[in-house]
Enzyme design. Structure first.
Site, PDB file in Angstrom:
ATOM      1  N   TRP A 102       0.819  -1.206   0.000  1.00 40.88           N
ATOM      2  CA  TRP A 102       0.000   0.000   0.000  1.00 40.88           C
ATOM      3  C   TRP A 102       0.851   1.252   0.000  1.00 40.88           C
ATOM      4  O   TRP A 102       0.538   2.232  -0.695  1.00 40.88           O
ATOM      5  CB  TRP A 102      -0.985  -0.027   1.166  1.00 40.88           C
ATOM      6  CG  TRP A 102      -2.045  -1.054   0.920  1.00 40.88           C
ATOM      7  CD1 TRP A 102      -2.236  -2.214   1.607  1.00 40.88           C
ATOM      8  CD2 TRP A 102      -3.021  -1.049  -0.133  1.00 40.88           C
ATOM      9  NE1 TRP A 102      -3.274  -2.932   1.052  1.00 40.88           N
ATOM     10  CE2 TRP A 102      -3.774  -2.240  -0.013  1.00 40.88           C
ATOM     11  CE3 TRP A 102      -3.333  -0.161  -1.156  1.00 40.88           C
ATOM     12  CZ2 TRP A 102      -4.813  -2.547  -0.888  1.00 40.88           C
ATOM     13  CZ3 TRP A 102      -4.365  -0.469  -2.033  1.00 40.88           C
ATOM     14  CH2 TRP A 102      -5.097  -1.644  -1.884  1.00 40.88           C
ATOM     15  N   ASP A 169      -1.221   7.075   6.223  1.00 37.46           N
ATOM     16  CA  ASP A 169      -2.380   6.294   5.804  1.00 37.46           C
ATOM     17  C   ASP A 169      -2.684   5.328   6.941  1.00 37.46           C
ATOM     18  O   ASP A 169      -1.933   4.384   7.177  1.00 37.46           O
ATOM     19  CB  ASP A 169      -2.055   5.542   4.513  1.00 37.46           C
ATOM     20  CG  ASP A 169      -3.161   4.579   4.085  1.00 37.46           C
ATOM     21  OD1 ASP A 169      -4.185   4.480   4.787  1.00 37.46           O
ATOM     22  OD2 ASP A 169      -2.982   3.906   3.051  1.00 37.46           O
ATOM     23  N   LYS A 193     -12.610  -0.604   7.333  1.00 39.14           N
ATOM     24  CA  LYS A 193     -11.927  -1.696   8.021  1.00 39.14           C
ATOM     25  C   LYS A 193     -12.205  -1.682   9.522  1.00 39.14           C
ATOM     26  O   LYS A 193     -12.501  -2.703  10.121  1.00 39.14           O
ATOM     27  CB  LYS A 193     -10.426  -1.621   7.749  1.00 39.14           C
ATOM     28  CG  LYS A 193     -10.085  -1.750   6.269  1.00 39.14           C
ATOM     29  CD  LYS A 193      -8.604  -1.554   6.007  1.00 39.14           C
ATOM     30  CE  LYS A 193      -8.288  -1.520   4.520  1.00 39.14           C
ATOM     31  NZ  LYS A 193      -8.478  -2.814   3.852  1.00 39.14           N
TER      32      LYS A 193
END
Length: 357
Positions: A102, A169, A193
């Protein structure tokens, strides 16, 4: 009704109490005669929902008064572009710490908008020590991914970036533990999430980070514009904001983020203790950098992967297949995953090992 133990990396499981409340309020929210889905985002009903959700987020995260809280859209993938469009214009450069897939995607996208430099390149199974980082003191910001969902590595410390703002992030570990927001210039996270449904992106940004957007930045993605309009420059994801508000109320009523952290640590210990004691399953991540949210593991005999997944599904445990880039298995044990769910998974793994070892 039978609910499964959902180990999906996202969209992920939500607290059952929250889902039940949302179901009860679906047709008629608090006697107003309509669903939250039907409300005007500028009506008094939704503005109350919005204000409560923002207030709870500020309270639970400890957001200082000199930070804006924005409710946006586009997810972390969108923020990979929105962050540099808003921030890299300060001097055209930014540093990126690559610790997994990511953060690698974040860096690649940022190269479209300026000089996105690699401050450190990890090995996907550990977080490089800060002594190995090469930071540019003139960078506009330093970007990290606090928890890599695919590789299962997580920062258990906060990088020191000096006067250069730290951007994180936090899509897969936001509100999973207390953090010091003041150490960050900007935090962003997809809600799907740990704190709500897909469609909503949380941005927490310090006031001095605003006002540097590139001329190409769309108005709807300009942090300053959204901040000046209380996230209402365009229609926000109203129902997702409502669900996040319910989740945050649930957290607060059950001991706050300290209690969430203790719950997450207990779940992770149960699973990692089993993996460490097993010769049939293994986790590849350095112990000091293991994620409390995403636990990848592999079977000693990978030809048994499909049988493992089939048996798990039959036992009410789903979404355990690892990411296609690494294979194996992955148990995502976000905030709403219960202790019972992790215990059921470990029991199944014990039985599977006895049958096939």
């Amino acid at each position: 009704m039978t609910r499964v133990f959902n180990f999906s990396p996202g969209p992920a499981t939500l607290p059952e109490a929250v889902l039940r409340q949302a179901a009860e309020e679906m047709l008629d929210w608090h006697g107003c005669g309509m669903s939250v889905m039907e409300m005007s985002h500028r009506g008094k009903e939704f503005m109350g929902i919005y204000a409560e959700a923002e207030g709870l987020l500020r309270e639970l995260m400890g957001v200082p008064s000199n930070y804006k809280v924005l409710f946006m859209q586009g997810g972390a993938i969108g923020e990979n572009a929105i962050v540099p469009m808003n921030l890299i214009g300060r001097n055209g450069k930014a540093d990126y710490a690559i610790t997994g897939d990511w953060s690698k995607k974040s860096h690649k996208e940022a190269t479209r908008y300026g000089q996105a430099q690699v401050a450190v390149q990890g090995d996907n199974v550990s977080i490089p020590k800060q002594s190995a980082w090469k930071l540019d003191p003139a960078a506009s910001y330093v970007h990290i991914c606090s928890n890599e969902t695919i590789g299962g590595v997580q920062y258990h410390w906060t990088p020191d970036t000096g006067r250069v703002p730290l951007v994180a992030d936090m899509s897969s570990d936001i509100l999973s533990r207390p953090i010091d927001v003041s150490k960050y210039g900007l935090i962003y996270a997809g809600a799907q999430k740990n704190i709500g449904p897909s469609g909503l992106t949380i941005v927490v940004v310090r006031d001095d980070m605003l006002g540097h957007a590139l001329p190409i930045t769309p108005s709807a993605f300009n942090y300053q514009v959204q901040g000046e309009n209380d996230s209402m420059y365009n229609t926000p994801p109203t129902y997702a904001i409502y669900i996040v508000g319910l989740v945050l109320k649930h957290f607060k009523a059950n001991g706050g983020i300290a209690a969430v952290e203790a719950h997450n640590a207990r779940k992770a210990k149960i699973l990692y203790d089993f993996l460490d004691a097993s010769s049939f399953f293994r986790n590849p991540v350095a112990k000091e950098d293991r994620s409390l949210m995403n636990v990848p593991f592999k079977l000693k005999d990978e030809t048994l992967d499909e049988a493992f997944l089939k048996g798990a599904a039959a036992g009410g445990m789903i979404q355990l297949k690892g990411h296609r880039s690494v294979g194996g298995m992955r148990a995502s044990i976000y905030n709403a995953m219960s202790i019972e769910g992790v215990q059921a998974l470990v029991k199944y793994m014990q039985d599977f090992e006895r049958q096939h070892a």
